[in-house]
Design an enzyme around this catalytic site. Sequence first.
Site, mmCIF file in Angstrom:
data_model
loop_
_atom_site.group_PDB
_atom_site.id
_atom_site.type_symbol
_atom_site.label_atom_id
_atom_site.label_comp_id
_atom_site.label_asym_id
_atom_site.label_seq_id
_atom_site.Cartn_x
_atom_site.Cartn_y
_atom_site.Cartn_z
ATOM 1 C CG ASN A 48 -11.526 -54.358 -31.321
ATOM 2 O OD1 ASN A 48 -10.603 -54.431 -31.003
ATOM 3 N ND2 ASN A 48 -12.614 -53.886 -30.421
ATOM 4 N NE ARG A 58 -18.107 -57.782 -39.831
ATOM 5 C CZ ARG A 58 -17.268 -58.862 -39.718
ATOM 6 N NH1 ARG A 58 -17.089 -59.675 -38.725
ATOM 7 N NH2 ARG A 58 -16.481 -59.315 -40.812
ATOM 8 C CG HIS A 61 -21.974 -58.430 -31.393
ATOM 9 N ND1 HIS A 61 -21.256 -58.237 -32.484
ATOM 10 C CD2 HIS A 61 -22.808 -59.246 -31.706
ATOM 11 C CE1 HIS A 61 -21.227 -59.020 -33.305
ATOM 12 N NE2 HIS A 61 -22.208 -60.056 -32.993
ATOM 13 C CE LYS A 71 -18.751 -52.624 -29.142
ATOM 14 N NZ LYS A 71 -19.429 -53.464 -29.921
ATOM 15 C CE1 TYR A 131 -15.248 -52.447 -31.504
ATOM 16 C CE2 TYR A 131 -15.437 -52.928 -33.925
ATOM 17 C CZ TYR A 131 -15.532 -53.539 -32.493
ATOM 18 O OH TYR A 131 -15.496 -55.064 -32.416
ATOM 19 C CD GLU A 142 -19.115 -62.627 -27.905
ATOM 20 O OE1 GLU A 142 -18.830 -62.165 -28.597
ATOM 21 O OE2 GLU A 142 -18.904 -63.844 -27.429
ATOM 22 C CG ASP A 169 -23.749 -62.212 -34.951
ATOM 23 O OD1 ASP A 169 -23.180 -62.477 -33.807
ATOM 24 O OD2 ASP A 169 -23.280 -61.134 -35.695
#
Length: 182
Positions: A48, A58, A61, A71, A131, A142, A169
């Site tokens: 990604n 960001r 998550h 990751k 990543y 999620e 977020d």
Amino acid sequence: MTFEKTTIQDLILITPTVFEDSRGYFFEAYNRAKFLENGLAYEFIQDNQSFSIRGVIRGLHLQINPFAQAKLVRVLQGEILDVVVDLRRNSATYGQHFSVVLSAENKKQLMVPHGFAHGFSVLSETASVLYKVDGAYDKASERGIRYDDATLAIDWQLRPEEILVSDKDLILPGFDAIDWEV
């Protein structure tokens, strides 16, 4: 390639061996055999990439089991503060966070295992982040933690007026209210 343990168990900082000359540089960003030698037996299935401007945060998550993702994070252009939170309830560092500057210049990577929330802030004018993940995205799995959670008290190394966060977020719950089982 060196593999450095961090203050949080199983969280590994990776620094490549860089070969530079007048033409530029070369390095291995990933070598399965070297990862296996260092106890990192992940099978990455997807890469990604994101591009963001200064001030973007960001995260934080994660995906819950059975869709948790490990990751391997690195920066292709610019500089970020990469942040992870240990959500493994049986861990001695449960609820603690770790942060490190990753940049195109230092070429460091962070190996984030299952059981962590992940996020980053952009410290340079722009940044491109790549990543690898070892699991597919699953919307129903999620979860996230609000970036400015008082319990975690993360210093994102940005002035408040610089911070840019997605609407998605902004509505994430705090650390004490999130529903997860990792």
